[in-house]
Motif scaffolding. Sequence first.
Motif, mmCIF file in Angstrom:
data_model
loop_
_atom_site.group_PDB
_atom_site.id
_atom_site.type_symbol
_atom_site.label_atom_id
_atom_site.label_comp_id
_atom_site.label_asym_id
_atom_site.label_seq_id
_atom_site.Cartn_x
_atom_site.Cartn_y
_atom_site.Cartn_z
ATOM 1 N N GLY A 174 -4.975 1.440 3.789
ATOM 2 C CA GLY A 174 -4.829 1.393 5.245
ATOM 3 C C GLY A 174 -3.366 1.523 5.647
ATOM 4 N N GLU A 175 -2.513 0.811 4.926
ATOM 5 C CA GLU A 175 -1.075 0.893 5.199
ATOM 6 C C GLU A 175 -0.552 2.305 4.930
ATOM 7 N N HIS A 195 -2.227 5.099 5.148
ATOM 8 C CA HIS A 195 -2.668 5.967 6.258
ATOM 9 C C HIS A 195 -1.777 5.767 7.485
ATOM 10 N N GLN A 196 -1.478 4.529 7.765
ATOM 11 C CA GLN A 196 -0.658 4.219 8.940
ATOM 12 C C GLN A 196 0.734 4.842 8.814
ATOM 13 N N LYS A 203 1.355 8.879 9.193
ATOM 14 C CA LYS A 203 1.270 9.578 10.485
ATOM 15 C C LYS A 203 2.611 10.230 10.817
ATOM 16 N N THR A 217 -4.582 -3.553 8.192
ATOM 17 C CA THR A 217 -3.370 -2.746 8.032
ATOM 18 C C THR A 217 -3.425 -1.444 8.827
ATOM 19 N N ASN A 218 -4.632 -0.971 9.141
ATOM 20 C CA ASN A 218 -4.775 0.244 9.944
ATOM 21 C C ASN A 218 -5.990 0.064 10.848
#
Length: 367
Positions: A143-144, A146-147, A150, A296-297
Amino acid sequence: MDEEQLIIPWDLDGTLGDFFVPAFIEDMAQQVVTHYDMNVSQMEVITTKADKGGLIWKIDTDKGPMSLKILHRRPTRSLFSLGAQEYLVVEKKAKVPPIIKTKTGENFVEMGGKLWFVAEWIEPLEQVGKDLEGAKLLCGAIGEFHQLSKGYTPPNGAEKASRLYRWPKTYKKMVKKMDWFRDVAKAYPEMQASSTILAVIDMFEDQARNALQLLEQSSYYELAARGNKEWGLVHQDYGWSNGQRGADGMWIIDLDGVAYDLPIRDLQKLISGTMDDLGCWDFTWAKGMIDAYHETNPIEDGIFEILLIDMSLPNLFYKNVKELLYEPNLFMDGELDSLVSRIVEIDKTKWAVIEQLREEWKEGNSI
Protein backbone atom coordinates in the motif's frame (compact mmCIF):
# COMPACT_ATOMS: atom_id res chain seq x y z
CA MET A 1 33.79 -6.26 -36.67
CA ASP A 2 32.12 -9.20 -34.88
CA GLU A 3 28.39 -8.95 -34.38
CA GLU A 4 27.38 -8.87 -30.70
CA GLN A 5 25.81 -12.09 -29.46
CA LEU A 6 22.29 -11.50 -28.21
CA ILE A 7 20.96 -12.91 -24.96
CA ILE A 8 17.94 -15.08 -25.62
CA PRO A 9 16.22 -17.70 -23.43
CA TRP A 10 18.79 -20.45 -22.96
CA ASP A 11 16.86 -23.26 -21.30
CA LEU A 12 13.31 -23.51 -22.59
CA ASP A 13 12.78 -27.10 -21.45
CA GLY A 14 14.40 -26.65 -18.02
CA THR A 15 17.00 -29.40 -18.45
CA LEU A 16 20.16 -27.35 -17.80
CA GLY A 17 19.61 -26.71 -14.10
CA ASP A 18 18.51 -23.69 -12.10
CA PHE A 19 21.93 -22.08 -11.93
CA PHE A 20 23.33 -22.81 -15.37
CA VAL A 21 24.64 -19.73 -17.16
CA PRO A 22 25.99 -19.83 -20.74
CA ALA A 23 29.70 -19.03 -20.94
CA PHE A 24 29.20 -16.01 -23.20
CA ILE A 25 26.90 -14.44 -20.61
CA GLU A 26 29.51 -15.02 -17.90
CA ASP A 27 32.00 -13.25 -20.16
CA MET A 28 29.58 -10.37 -20.68
CA ALA A 29 29.14 -10.04 -16.91
CA GLN A 30 32.89 -9.57 -16.52
CA GLN A 31 32.75 -6.80 -19.13
CA VAL A 32 29.70 -5.15 -17.56
CA VAL A 33 31.28 -4.79 -14.11
CA THR A 34 34.21 -2.87 -15.63
CA HIS A 35 31.72 -0.05 -16.28
CA TYR A 36 31.40 0.45 -12.50
CA ASP A 37 33.75 2.05 -10.03
CA MET A 38 34.18 -1.03 -7.87
CA ASN A 39 36.27 -4.17 -7.63
CA VAL A 40 34.37 -7.45 -7.73
CA SER A 41 35.87 -10.30 -5.72
CA GLN A 42 33.13 -12.90 -6.09
CA MET A 43 29.96 -13.53 -8.09
CA GLU A 44 27.20 -15.94 -7.08
CA VAL A 45 24.21 -16.82 -9.22
CA ILE A 46 21.13 -16.28 -7.07
CA THR A 47 18.40 -17.08 -9.56
CA THR A 48 17.90 -17.33 -13.29
CA LYS A 49 15.01 -16.79 -15.63
CA ALA A 50 16.50 -19.12 -18.19
CA ASP A 51 13.22 -19.45 -20.07
CA LYS A 52 13.11 -15.67 -20.54
CA GLY A 53 16.75 -14.60 -20.61
CA GLY A 54 17.13 -13.02 -17.19
CA LEU A 55 19.54 -13.50 -14.29
CA ILE A 56 20.62 -12.18 -10.87
CA TRP A 57 24.05 -12.48 -9.31
CA LYS A 58 25.03 -11.43 -5.81
CA ILE A 59 28.44 -9.80 -6.15
CA ASP A 60 30.94 -9.06 -3.42
CA THR A 61 32.74 -5.77 -4.06
CA ASP A 62 35.05 -3.39 -2.26
CA LYS A 63 31.97 -1.14 -1.89
CA GLY A 64 29.94 -3.86 -0.19
CA PRO A 65 27.54 -6.52 -1.46
CA MET A 66 25.59 -5.67 -4.61
CA SER A 67 23.25 -7.36 -7.06
CA LEU A 68 24.00 -7.55 -10.77
CA LYS A 69 20.95 -8.20 -12.84
CA ILE A 70 20.07 -8.86 -16.48
CA LEU A 71 16.58 -7.58 -17.18
CA HIS A 72 14.90 -10.01 -19.56
CA ARG A 73 12.42 -7.56 -21.07
CA ARG A 74 12.93 -5.22 -24.04
CA PRO A 75 15.43 -2.48 -23.23
CA THR A 76 12.81 0.25 -23.64
CA ARG A 77 10.51 -1.63 -21.23
CA SER A 78 13.33 -2.16 -18.76
CA LEU A 79 14.10 1.54 -18.95
CA PHE A 80 10.61 2.22 -17.58
CA SER A 81 11.26 -0.06 -14.58
CA LEU A 82 14.70 1.37 -13.84
CA GLY A 83 13.32 4.90 -14.01
CA ALA A 84 10.63 3.88 -11.53
CA GLN A 85 13.16 2.36 -9.15
CA GLU A 86 15.25 5.51 -9.21
CA TYR A 87 12.17 7.71 -8.75
CA LEU A 88 11.05 5.73 -5.73
CA VAL A 89 14.47 5.87 -4.07
CA VAL A 90 15.55 9.41 -4.93
CA GLU A 91 12.27 11.30 -4.95
CA LYS A 92 10.19 9.29 -2.51
CA LYS A 93 12.78 7.71 -0.18
CA ALA A 94 10.99 4.39 -0.59
CA LYS A 95 12.49 1.18 0.76
CA VAL A 96 13.54 -0.27 -2.58
CA PRO A 97 17.21 -1.03 -3.43
CA PRO A 98 19.11 2.03 -4.73
CA ILE A 99 20.61 1.72 -8.21
CA ILE A 100 24.40 2.08 -8.49
CA LYS A 101 25.51 4.45 -11.25
CA THR A 102 28.08 3.49 -13.84
CA LYS A 103 31.33 5.44 -14.15
CA THR A 104 29.58 7.65 -16.70
CA GLY A 105 26.54 8.24 -14.50
CA GLU A 106 24.11 5.84 -16.17
CA ASN A 107 21.62 3.55 -14.44
CA PHE A 108 22.47 0.59 -16.65
CA VAL A 109 24.78 -1.01 -19.17
CA GLU A 110 23.28 -2.28 -22.43
CA MET A 111 24.87 -5.47 -23.70
CA GLY A 112 23.63 -8.55 -25.54
CA GLY A 113 20.40 -6.75 -26.37
CA LYS A 114 19.48 -6.43 -22.67
CA LEU A 115 19.83 -3.86 -19.92
CA TRP A 116 22.07 -4.82 -17.00
CA PHE A 117 22.16 -2.91 -13.74
CA VAL A 118 23.73 -3.00 -10.30
CA ALA A 119 21.82 -2.24 -7.11
CA GLU A 120 22.63 -2.28 -3.42
CA TRP A 121 22.20 -5.68 -1.78
CA ILE A 122 20.06 -4.93 1.26
CA GLU A 123 21.09 -6.83 4.37
CA PRO A 124 19.59 -8.18 6.45
CA LEU A 125 16.35 -9.12 4.71
CA GLU A 126 14.07 -11.94 5.76
CA GLN A 127 10.71 -13.23 4.68
CA VAL A 128 7.87 -12.44 7.05
CA GLY A 129 6.08 -15.29 8.77
CA LYS A 130 3.43 -17.08 6.74
CA ASP A 131 0.74 -16.08 9.18
CA LEU A 132 -1.86 -13.32 9.30
CA GLU A 133 0.58 -10.86 10.89
CA GLY A 134 3.03 -11.51 8.08
CA ALA A 135 0.29 -11.03 5.50
CA LYS A 136 -0.64 -7.71 7.09
CA LEU A 137 2.98 -6.53 6.88
CA LEU A 138 3.06 -7.40 3.19
CA CYS A 139 -0.19 -5.56 2.53
CA GLY A 140 0.86 -2.46 4.42
CA ALA A 141 4.15 -2.37 2.51
CA ILE A 142 2.56 -2.66 -0.93
CA GLY A 143 0.00 0.00 0.00
CA GLU A 144 2.83 2.37 0.87
CA PHE A 145 4.60 1.46 -2.38
CA HIS A 146 1.46 2.31 -4.37
CA GLN A 147 1.08 5.60 -2.55
CA LEU A 148 4.71 6.63 -3.10
CA SER A 149 4.74 5.65 -6.78
CA LYS A 150 2.10 8.20 -7.75
CA GLY A 151 3.38 10.91 -10.03
CA TYR A 152 6.09 8.85 -11.71
CA THR A 153 7.15 10.07 -15.16
CA PRO A 154 9.28 7.59 -17.16
CA PRO A 155 12.58 8.76 -18.68
CA ASN A 156 12.89 9.70 -22.33
CA GLY A 157 13.00 6.67 -24.59
CA ALA A 158 11.14 4.40 -22.17
CA GLU A 159 7.96 2.57 -23.06
CA LYS A 160 4.99 3.73 -21.07
CA ALA A 161 4.03 0.44 -19.43
CA SER A 162 0.39 0.65 -18.42
CA ARG A 163 -2.37 -1.83 -17.72
CA LEU A 164 -4.73 0.84 -16.46
CA TYR A 165 -6.95 0.89 -19.53
CA ARG A 166 -6.78 -2.85 -20.28
CA TRP A 167 -9.08 -4.29 -17.65
CA PRO A 168 -12.10 -4.93 -19.93
CA LYS A 169 -9.82 -6.47 -22.55
CA THR A 170 -8.21 -8.73 -19.93
CA TYR A 171 -11.60 -9.87 -18.66
CA LYS A 172 -12.84 -10.53 -22.21
CA LYS A 173 -9.72 -12.57 -22.92
CA MET A 174 -10.47 -14.76 -19.91
CA VAL A 175 -14.05 -15.31 -21.12
CA LYS A 176 -12.79 -16.27 -24.58
CA LYS A 177 -10.18 -18.66 -23.22
CA MET A 178 -12.81 -20.51 -21.18
CA ASP A 179 -14.37 -21.49 -24.48
CA TRP A 180 -10.98 -22.59 -25.76
CA PHE A 181 -10.45 -24.75 -22.65
CA ARG A 182 -13.80 -26.42 -23.35
CA ASP A 183 -12.89 -27.09 -26.98
CA VAL A 184 -9.52 -28.59 -26.06
CA ALA A 185 -11.03 -30.79 -23.34
CA LYS A 186 -13.56 -32.08 -25.87
CA ALA A 187 -10.79 -32.74 -28.40
CA TYR A 188 -8.80 -34.86 -25.90
CA PRO A 189 -11.44 -37.02 -24.17
CA GLU A 190 -8.84 -39.68 -23.34
CA MET A 191 -6.93 -37.33 -21.02
CA GLN A 192 -7.69 -37.76 -17.33
CA ALA A 193 -8.51 -34.10 -16.61
CA SER A 194 -10.83 -33.61 -19.59
CA SER A 195 -14.05 -34.79 -17.99
CA THR A 196 -13.38 -32.76 -14.82
CA ILE A 197 -12.72 -29.60 -16.84
CA LEU A 198 -15.86 -30.13 -18.90
CA ALA A 199 -17.87 -30.59 -15.71
CA VAL A 200 -16.85 -27.19 -14.30
CA ILE A 201 -16.10 -25.01 -17.30
CA ASP A 202 -19.64 -23.62 -17.60
CA MET A 203 -19.52 -22.45 -13.99
CA PHE A 204 -16.18 -20.69 -14.36
CA GLU A 205 -17.17 -19.21 -17.71
CA ASP A 206 -20.30 -17.73 -16.09
CA GLN A 207 -18.14 -16.26 -13.32
CA ALA A 208 -15.90 -14.56 -15.86
CA ARG A 209 -18.87 -13.21 -17.84
CA ASN A 210 -20.53 -11.89 -14.69
CA ALA A 211 -17.32 -10.20 -13.56
CA LEU A 212 -16.97 -8.51 -16.96
CA GLN A 213 -20.54 -7.26 -16.77
CA LEU A 214 -20.00 -5.94 -13.23
CA LEU A 215 -16.77 -4.22 -14.28
CA GLU A 216 -18.48 -2.46 -17.16
CA GLN A 217 -21.26 -1.30 -14.84
CA SER A 218 -18.83 -0.09 -12.19
CA SER A 219 -16.96 3.20 -11.87
CA TYR A 220 -13.93 1.62 -13.59
CA TYR A 221 -13.97 3.91 -16.64
CA GLU A 222 -14.35 6.99 -14.47
CA LEU A 223 -11.49 5.91 -12.22
CA ALA A 224 -9.21 4.96 -15.11
CA ALA A 225 -9.81 8.36 -16.70
CA ARG A 226 -7.83 9.95 -13.88
CA GLY A 227 -4.75 8.71 -15.69
CA ASN A 228 -1.58 6.74 -15.10
CA LYS A 229 0.34 9.17 -12.92
CA GLU A 230 -2.63 9.71 -10.63
CA TRP A 231 -2.76 6.00 -9.77
CA GLY A 232 0.92 5.18 -9.83
CA LEU A 233 2.56 1.80 -10.22
CA VAL A 234 1.67 -1.77 -9.39
CA HIS A 235 4.42 -4.31 -8.79
CA GLN A 236 2.70 -7.14 -10.70
CA ASP A 237 4.75 -9.89 -9.08
CA TYR A 238 4.30 -9.08 -5.42
CA GLY A 239 4.20 -11.75 -2.78
CA TRP A 240 6.00 -13.38 0.11
CA SER A 241 9.41 -13.27 -1.60
CA ASN A 242 9.34 -9.75 -3.07
CA GLY A 243 8.27 -8.00 0.10
CA GLN A 244 10.80 -8.66 2.88
CA ARG A 245 11.51 -7.34 6.36
CA GLY A 246 14.72 -5.43 6.92
CA ALA A 247 16.26 -3.85 9.98
CA ASP A 248 14.25 -0.67 9.46
CA GLY A 249 10.97 -1.96 8.03
CA MET A 250 9.57 -3.66 4.96
CA TRP A 251 11.48 -3.53 1.67
CA ILE A 252 10.13 -4.23 -1.79
CA ILE A 253 12.45 -5.84 -4.33
CA ASP A 254 12.43 -7.05 -7.95
CA LEU A 255 10.68 -4.13 -9.58
CA ASP A 256 11.27 -5.36 -13.13
CA GLY A 257 7.60 -5.65 -14.06
CA VAL A 258 6.18 -2.47 -12.55
CA ALA A 259 3.47 -0.81 -14.63
CA TYR A 260 0.82 1.83 -14.21
CA ASP A 261 -2.48 0.32 -13.05
CA LEU A 262 -5.22 0.51 -10.46
CA PRO A 263 -3.32 -0.39 -7.30
CA ILE A 264 -5.70 -3.04 -6.01
CA ARG A 265 -4.60 -5.44 -8.74
CA ASP A 266 -1.57 -6.28 -6.53
CA LEU A 267 -3.80 -6.61 -3.47
CA GLN A 268 -6.22 -8.94 -5.25
CA LYS A 269 -3.40 -11.21 -6.38
CA LEU A 270 -1.90 -11.28 -2.89
CA ILE A 271 -5.21 -12.13 -1.21
CA SER A 272 -6.20 -14.73 -3.82
CA GLY A 273 -2.79 -16.38 -3.66
CA THR A 274 -2.90 -16.47 0.14
CA MET A 275 -6.34 -18.09 0.09
CA ASP A 276 -4.94 -20.68 -2.31
CA ASP A 277 -2.17 -21.40 0.19
CA LEU A 278 -4.72 -21.67 3.01
CA GLY A 279 -6.85 -24.08 0.97
CA CYS A 280 -10.00 -22.01 1.46
CA TRP A 281 -11.18 -18.41 1.63
CA ASP A 282 -11.03 -17.02 5.15
CA PHE A 283 -12.84 -13.81 6.04
CA THR A 284 -10.57 -12.91 8.97
CA TRP A 285 -7.47 -13.12 6.79
CA ALA A 286 -9.02 -11.23 3.87
CA LYS A 287 -10.35 -8.44 6.07
CA GLY A 288 -7.07 -8.17 7.99
CA MET A 289 -5.12 -7.86 4.76
CA ILE A 290 -7.46 -5.23 3.31
CA ASP A 291 -7.42 -3.22 6.54
CA ALA A 292 -3.60 -3.29 6.65
CA TYR A 293 -3.46 -2.05 3.05
CA HIS A 294 -6.10 0.59 3.73
CA GLU A 295 -3.96 2.06 6.53
CA THR A 296 -1.12 2.94 4.14
CA ASN A 297 -3.10 3.59 0.95
CA PRO A 298 -6.75 4.40 1.74
CA ILE A 299 -9.18 2.56 -0.53
CA GLU A 300 -12.06 4.63 -1.86
CA ASP A 301 -15.46 3.00 -2.36
CA GLY A 302 -15.20 2.69 -6.16
CA ILE A 303 -11.84 0.95 -5.91
CA PHE A 304 -13.13 -1.38 -3.21
CA GLU A 305 -15.97 -2.44 -5.47
CA ILE A 306 -13.50 -3.19 -8.26
CA LEU A 307 -11.38 -5.19 -5.81
CA LEU A 308 -14.40 -7.41 -5.10
CA ILE A 309 -15.15 -7.73 -8.82
CA ASP A 310 -11.57 -8.71 -9.53
CA MET A 311 -11.72 -11.31 -6.76
CA SER A 312 -14.87 -12.75 -8.32
CA LEU A 313 -13.03 -13.70 -11.50
CA PRO A 314 -12.05 -17.39 -11.66
CA ASN A 315 -8.42 -16.32 -11.26
CA LEU A 316 -7.18 -19.51 -9.62
CA PHE A 317 -8.75 -21.79 -12.22
CA TYR A 318 -7.54 -19.66 -15.12
CA LYS A 319 -3.98 -19.38 -13.82
CA ASN A 320 -3.59 -23.10 -13.32
CA VAL A 321 -5.38 -24.36 -16.43
CA LYS A 322 -4.29 -21.99 -19.20
CA GLU A 323 -1.15 -23.99 -20.02
CA LEU A 324 -3.31 -26.78 -21.41
CA LEU A 325 -3.63 -24.80 -24.62
CA TYR A 326 0.03 -25.50 -25.43
CA GLU A 327 0.51 -29.21 -24.76
CA PRO A 328 -2.90 -30.67 -23.90
CA ASN A 329 -1.79 -34.25 -24.46
CA LEU A 330 0.78 -33.84 -21.69
CA PHE A 331 -0.78 -31.25 -19.41
CA MET A 332 -4.28 -32.65 -18.85
CA ASP A 333 -3.07 -35.51 -16.67
CA GLY A 334 -4.06 -36.80 -13.28
CA GLU A 335 -2.19 -34.02 -11.54
CA LEU A 336 -4.28 -31.35 -13.28
CA ASP A 337 -7.40 -33.38 -12.57
CA SER A 338 -6.65 -33.28 -8.82
CA LEU A 339 -5.71 -29.61 -8.99
CA VAL A 340 -8.96 -28.61 -10.68
CA SER A 341 -10.94 -30.57 -8.09
CA ARG A 342 -9.07 -28.71 -5.33
CA ILE A 343 -9.75 -25.35 -7.00
CA VAL A 344 -13.46 -26.10 -7.20
CA GLU A 345 -13.53 -26.79 -3.45
CA ILE A 346 -11.68 -23.53 -2.70
CA ASP A 347 -14.03 -21.63 -5.00
CA LYS A 348 -17.05 -22.80 -2.99
CA THR A 349 -15.71 -20.90 0.02
CA LYS A 350 -15.02 -17.65 -1.83
CA TRP A 351 -18.46 -16.20 -2.34
CA ALA A 352 -19.54 -15.91 1.28
CA VAL A 353 -16.27 -14.11 2.08
CA ILE A 354 -16.73 -11.63 -0.76
CA GLU A 355 -20.29 -10.93 0.35
CA GLN A 356 -19.26 -10.45 3.98
CA LEU A 357 -16.50 -8.06 2.92
CA ARG A 358 -19.04 -6.08 0.91
CA GLU A 359 -21.44 -5.87 3.85
CA GLU A 360 -18.80 -4.86 6.36
CA TRP A 361 -17.40 -2.24 4.02
CA LYS A 362 -20.85 -0.70 3.67
CA GLU A 363 -21.09 -0.53 7.44
CA GLY A 364 -17.71 1.18 7.68
CA ASN A 365 -16.08 -1.56 9.71
CA SER A 366 -13.05 -1.70 7.44
CA ILE A 367 -12.24 1.98 7.77
